[in-house]
Design an enzyme around this catalytic site. Sequence first.
Site, PDB file in Angstrom:
ATOM      1  N   HIS A  47      59.995  37.227  37.997  1.00 47.55           N
ATOM      2  CA  HIS A  47      59.589  38.577  38.378  1.00 47.55           C
ATOM      3  C   HIS A  47      60.700  39.554  37.995  1.00 47.55           C
ATOM      4  CE1 HIS A  47      56.393  37.513  41.644  1.00 47.55           C
ATOM      5  NE2 HIS A  47      56.398  36.617  40.658  1.00 47.55           N
ATOM      6  N   GLU A  49      62.170  41.964  39.481  1.00 49.13           N
ATOM      7  CA  GLU A  49      63.234  42.179  40.465  1.00 49.13           C
ATOM      8  C   GLU A  49      64.247  41.038  40.443  1.00 49.13           C
ATOM      9  OE1 GLU A  49      59.315  43.502  42.531  1.00 49.13           O
ATOM     10  OE2 GLU A  49      59.943  42.089  40.986  1.00 49.13           O
ATOM     11  N   CYS A  77      56.920  41.724  45.922  1.00 49.41           N
ATOM     12  CA  CYS A  77      56.204  40.682  46.656  1.00 49.41           C
ATOM     13  C   CYS A  77      57.159  40.078  47.700  1.00 49.41           C
ATOM     14  CB  CYS A  77      55.720  39.607  45.687  1.00 49.41           C
ATOM     15  SG  CYS A  77      57.060  38.633  44.958  1.00 49.41           S
ATOM     16  N   CYS A  80      60.405  38.666  46.084  1.00 51.00           N
ATOM     17  CA  CYS A  80      61.323  39.688  45.583  1.00 51.00           C
ATOM     18  C   CYS A  80      61.900  40.535  46.714  1.00 51.00           C
ATOM     19  CB  CYS A  80      60.618  40.541  44.546  1.00 51.00           C
ATOM     20  SG  CYS A  80      60.173  39.579  43.078  1.00 51.00           S
TER      21      CYS A  80
END
Length: 144
Positions: A47, A49, A77, A80
């Site tokens: 992801h 992040e 999410c 993250c």
Amino acid sequence: MRAALDEARAALRSGDVPVGAVVVDPAGVVVGVGRNVREAEADPTGHAEVVALRAAARARGEWRLDGCTLVVTLEPCTMCAGAAVLARVDRVVLGAWDEKAGAVGSLWDVVRDRRLNHRPEVVAGVLAGESSALLAEFFGGRRG
């Protein structure tokens, strides 16, 4: 947020969900950049992040990102949001809300959970329209 949007556009071009992130240090210098690379690298943790936080930690030579701001085009999410808390960032700046999987206030609120030992400030809605448009372009193409 503009730098994060550039990363999101790069993710879109590579076939990943267009989410981009940057980490900015207390002096306003970008110390980490990331984009979604789940598809490109076959990595479930790829992801934007996480990629940006890892890059920032390497650049600073430590995992604690005290004083830093995580800027991301889509609400993080749970993974993250947890990573932001664990990295000790001072602030999370987000573009679009994620009503289906967001963990910074919409579906869950991991970063402000009083049971945790660190709670970053949240600034939401920064260039949300541009962030949402990239996501709509990506998912519209998939569904169409």
